[in-house]
Write a protein that holds these residues in place. Structure first.
Motif, mmCIF file in Angstrom:
data_model
loop_
_atom_site.group_PDB
_atom_site.id
_atom_site.type_symbol
_atom_site.label_atom_id
_atom_site.label_comp_id
_atom_site.label_asym_id
_atom_site.label_seq_id
_atom_site.Cartn_x
_atom_site.Cartn_y
_atom_site.Cartn_z
ATOM 1 N N LEU A 365 0.835 -1.211 0.000
ATOM 2 C CA LEU A 365 0.000 0.000 0.000
ATOM 3 C C LEU A 365 0.868 1.260 0.000
ATOM 4 N N GLU A 366 2.013 1.162 0.657
ATOM 5 C CA GLU A 366 2.959 2.291 0.678
ATOM 6 C C GLU A 366 3.406 2.638 -0.755
ATOM 7 N N LEU A 367 3.663 1.608 -1.565
ATOM 8 C CA LEU A 367 4.097 1.868 -2.950
ATOM 9 C C LEU A 367 3.048 2.691 -3.696
ATOM 10 N N ALA A 368 1.766 2.398 -3.403
ATOM 11 C CA ALA A 368 0.675 3.052 -4.143
ATOM 12 C C ALA A 368 0.321 4.424 -3.589
ATOM 13 N N THR A 369 0.920 4.825 -2.463
ATOM 14 C CA THR A 369 0.554 6.110 -1.847
ATOM 15 C C THR A 369 1.790 7.017 -1.764
ATOM 16 N N ILE A 370 2.489 6.976 -0.616
ATOM 17 C CA ILE A 370 3.637 7.874 -0.460
ATOM 18 C C ILE A 370 4.763 7.499 -1.432
ATOM 19 N N GLY A 371 4.854 6.209 -1.778
ATOM 20 C CA GLY A 371 5.873 5.782 -2.750
ATOM 21 C C GLY A 371 5.637 6.411 -4.111
ATOM 22 N N GLY A 372 4.402 6.362 -4.581
ATOM 23 C CA GLY A 372 4.072 6.965 -5.868
ATOM 24 C C GLY A 372 4.254 8.477 -5.846
ATOM 25 N N ALA A 373 3.842 9.099 -4.726
ATOM 26 C CA ALA A 373 4.004 10.553 -4.601
ATOM 27 C C ALA A 373 5.482 10.931 -4.712
ATOM 28 N N SER A 374 6.361 10.133 -4.091
ATOM 29 C CA SER A 374 7.797 10.413 -4.144
ATOM 30 C C SER A 374 8.323 10.275 -5.571
ATOM 31 N N LEU A 375 7.825 9.283 -6.284
ATOM 32 C CA LEU A 375 8.271 9.086 -7.663
ATOM 33 C C LEU A 375 7.963 10.323 -8.520
ATOM 34 N N LEU A 376 6.815 10.941 -8.240
ATOM 35 C CA LEU A 376 6.407 12.131 -8.994
ATOM 36 C C LEU A 376 6.998 13.406 -8.403
ATOM 37 N N GLY A 377 7.806 13.284 -7.333
ATOM 38 C CA GLY A 377 8.377 14.475 -6.705
ATOM 39 C C GLY A 377 7.337 15.329 -6.007
ATOM 40 N N TRP A 378 6.244 14.698 -5.576
ATOM 41 C CA TRP A 378 5.091 15.422 -5.043
ATOM 42 C C TRP A 378 4.836 15.036 -3.582
ATOM 43 N N GLN A 379 5.821 14.382 -2.938
ATOM 44 C CA GLN A 379 5.601 13.832 -1.606
ATOM 45 C C GLN A 379 5.436 14.890 -0.520
ATOM 46 N N ASP A 380 5.790 16.150 -0.828
ATOM 47 C CA ASP A 380 5.585 17.201 0.178
ATOM 48 C C ASP A 380 4.128 17.644 0.233
ATOM 49 N N GLN A 381 3.327 17.280 -0.776
ATOM 50 C CA GLN A 381 1.935 17.749 -0.825
ATOM 51 C C GLN A 381 0.909 16.619 -0.786
ATOM 52 N N ILE A 382 1.242 15.442 -1.281
ATOM 53 C CA ILE A 382 0.265 14.350 -1.384
ATOM 54 C C ILE A 382 0.914 13.037 -0.925
ATOM 55 N N GLY A 383 0.117 11.971 -0.862
ATOM 56 C CA GLY A 383 0.659 10.641 -0.581
ATOM 57 C C GLY A 383 0.485 10.184 0.857
ATOM 58 N N SER A 384 0.056 11.066 1.758
ATOM 59 C CA SER A 384 -0.196 10.673 3.140
ATOM 60 C C SER A 384 -1.335 11.527 3.699
ATOM 61 N N VAL A 385 -1.956 10.993 4.763
ATOM 62 C CA VAL A 385 -3.047 11.709 5.432
ATOM 63 C C VAL A 385 -2.460 12.361 6.673
ATOM 64 N N GLU A 386 -2.081 13.632 6.576
ATOM 65 C CA GLU A 386 -1.537 14.340 7.736
ATOM 66 C C GLU A 386 -1.783 15.842 7.589
ATOM 67 N N PRO A 387 -1.852 16.540 8.725
ATOM 68 C CA PRO A 387 -2.169 17.969 8.674
ATOM 69 C C PRO A 387 -1.192 18.729 7.780
ATOM 70 N N GLY A 388 -1.733 19.616 6.969
ATOM 71 C CA GLY A 388 -0.922 20.429 6.060
ATOM 72 C C GLY A 388 -0.905 19.897 4.645
ATOM 73 N N LYS A 389 -1.214 18.623 4.481
ATOM 74 C CA LYS A 389 -1.182 18.075 3.120
ATOM 75 C C LYS A 389 -2.497 18.346 2.380
ATOM 76 N N LEU A 390 -2.429 18.244 1.057
ATOM 77 C CA LEU A 390 -3.629 18.410 0.245
ATOM 78 C C LEU A 390 -4.629 17.294 0.560
ATOM 79 N N ALA A 391 -5.909 17.623 0.491
ATOM 80 C CA ALA A 391 -6.960 16.683 0.883
ATOM 81 C C ALA A 391 -7.301 15.745 -0.269
ATOM 82 N N ASP A 392 -6.400 14.795 -0.525
ATOM 83 C CA ASP A 392 -6.602 13.725 -1.512
ATOM 84 C C ASP A 392 -6.750 12.432 -0.715
ATOM 85 N N ILE A 393 -7.970 11.947 -0.578
ATOM 86 C CA ILE A 393 -8.262 10.887 0.390
ATOM 87 C C ILE A 393 -9.245 9.880 -0.190
ATOM 88 N N ALA A 394 -8.999 8.599 0.115
ATOM 89 C CA ALA A 394 -9.940 7.539 -0.277
ATOM 90 C C ALA A 394 -10.579 6.948 0.973
#
Ligand SMILES: [Zn+2]
Length: 469
Positions: A365-394
């Motif tokens: 599941l990590e590969l499909a979330t924070i792992g994928g975000a890191s691949l796109l260089g977008w891990q500072d904004q998406i890929g995890s559910v934590e305060p400050g991040k963009l609200a992209d949630i399933a």
């Protein structure tokens, strides 16, 4: 598009897998979203003060559900949604040879309909951010890249299209027919123009552009090298297919006298701004090169299985520290195109090859979330559910017949049937509710994509008749 700034959404009562730095999980917790950002996450119900901050408050009962980061898809060819089911039992090179002439007949209107179908199904299977790799630009096709961007805006996904390309036609020793390749100058000018027109590097960005020559057997080394220089000048990321099949390894050995990874290294194509699709045929030296340079791999296990390409060495890549994400790959070589199913496929493929501990459900599941975000260089904004991040949630519903009673909600999501989506938020905005798209009409999207498939089938029949086959 995003949720209005003053709108607060409070999600209470679901299990939560955050994928934050501590990999925090809550058996029953809350997520608070204000506008397009997550403002609170934790155990138990949301504090009463959460509702006070907004002009309007929506409450969602998450009991019976699992909340995860929205899934990130790191390799796809959206236009292929309209060319599924062809060359169903072929190798990659056979499959490409059959499909290139069909893709050459697609125009912007067809691409938009196909992309809407593909993006809609990605959303229905938990995806909130997807890349796209579009590399077929027919002369009379119009603005096909713009068509994918328009479709992503309609469906409401965060989008990372890459301007793909092919400049090595059959007459020069490449695999694609000359009719579907462009000149190097045309490609570089169009790529620069796409970056200038569409790329948005801001923190709230819904659209970032990448640079993506197609593969060693469809692109010249000169284009690869110049495309890398262009991407680095513009500060955008780089993507290509690499080391997908044994045929490609042989092609590189015969033409360049080296492995695929050595070949792209010589052209400036390793680095922490590069991610490669597939990476199936990697020897130990290649894995060490990827790890040393921070080059990522988009793992596409269903497509690799469908084309019989082989098994990517994901546990070895992870052990070496190579960034890895998941991709469904183009729908013509992966008819299911379900991103949540790809998590299951990744876990099962790794274990079938490497034993029961080769890839845990949480690591998959990590590969499909924070792992994928890191691949796109977008891990500072998406890929995890934590305060400050963009609200992209399933928000996955796990209390119905297929999943009720499964002891661990993460095992239910990864190993069970694909669950219905109670809610999918992108940038704080609902894209799926109660397992249906709410941004576009699903039935109309299906009918439009089917009409394109029918037109292309008619085109193939006419071409074969003309060729006397
Ligand atoms: Zn691909």
């Amino acid at each position: 598009m995003s949720a209005p700034e003053g709108q607060v959404l409070i999600l209470d009562g679901g299990a939560i897998v955050t994928m934050d730095a501590h990999r925090s999980e809550y058996a029953s917790g809350h997520v608070v979203i204000t506008g397009n950002r997550i403002t609170a996450v934790g155990a138990g119900p949301a504090p009463a003060s959460a509702a006070a901050a907004g002009d309007s408050v929506r409450r969602i009962d998450g009991s019976g559900c699992l909340v995860t980061p929205g899934l990130v898809n790191t390799h796809h060819h959206l236009y292929q949604w309209a060319t599924r089911g062809m060359a169903a039992d072929a190798t990659l090179f056979e499959w490409l040879t059959e499909l290139y002439p069909v893709w050459a007949a697609m125009d912007a209107e067809m691409v938009q309909a196909a992309a809407t179908g593909a993006l809609g199904w990605l959303a229905r299977t938990g995806c909130t951010t997807t890349m796209d790799h579009h590399y077929v630009f027919p002369r009379a096709g119009g603005d096909v890249l713009g068509a994918t961007i328009s479709a992503a805006a309609d469906v409401g996904l965060r989008f990372h299209p890459t301007r793909g390309s092919m400049d090595l036609g059959a007459s020069s020793g490449g695999l694609p027919p000359d009719a579907v390749v462009e000149s190097r100058d045309e490609i570089l000018a169009a790529t620069q123009a796409a970056i200038e027109e569409f790329h948005d590097p801001s923190p709230d960005s819904m659209l970032r552009i990448g640079v993506a020559p197609c593969s060693p057997f469809s692109v010249t080394g000169a284009l690869m090298a110049e495309a890398a220089e262009l991407a680095r000048r513009a500060g955008v990321r780089m993507h290509t297919h690499l080391a997908e099949t044994a045929d490609e390894t042989q092609y590189c050995a015969e033409r360049f006298g080296c492995t695929p990874v050595q070949y792209v290294e010589s052209l400036g194509w390793l680095g922490d701004d590069v991610w490669l699709a597939h990476g199936v045929h990697l020897d130990d030296a290649a894995i060490a090169s990827l790890a040393a340079t921070g080059t990522g791999v988009a793992h596409c296990p269903s497509s690799n299985g469908r084309l019989g390409a082989g098994v990517c060495r994901v546990p070895d890549l992870l052990a070496a520290g190579v960034p890895v994400g998941l991709g469904v790959d183009g729908a013509a070589s992966q008819e299911a195109s379900s991103l949540v199913s790809e998590v299951r496929q990744a876990a099962l493929t790794a274990r079938a090859a490497g034993g029961p501990r080769a890839l845990s459900v949480r690591r998959a599941l990590e590969l499909a979330t924070i792992g994928g975000a890191s691949l796109l260089g977008w891990q500072d904004q998406i890929g995890s559910v934590e305060p400050g991040k963009l609200a992209d949630i399933a928000v996955w519903r796990l209390d119905r017949l297929p999943h009720a009673g499964i002891a661990d909600p993460v095992a239910a999501l990864v190993l069970g049937s694909p669950p219905p989506l109670e809610l999918l938020l992108v940038n704080g905005r609902p894209v799926v509710e109660h397992d249906r798209l709410v941004t576009v009409d699903e039935d109309a999207a299906a009918a439009a994509a089917q009409a394109v498939s029918a037109r292309l089938a008619g085109h193939v029949t006419a071409e074969r008749a003309r060729a006397g086959q």
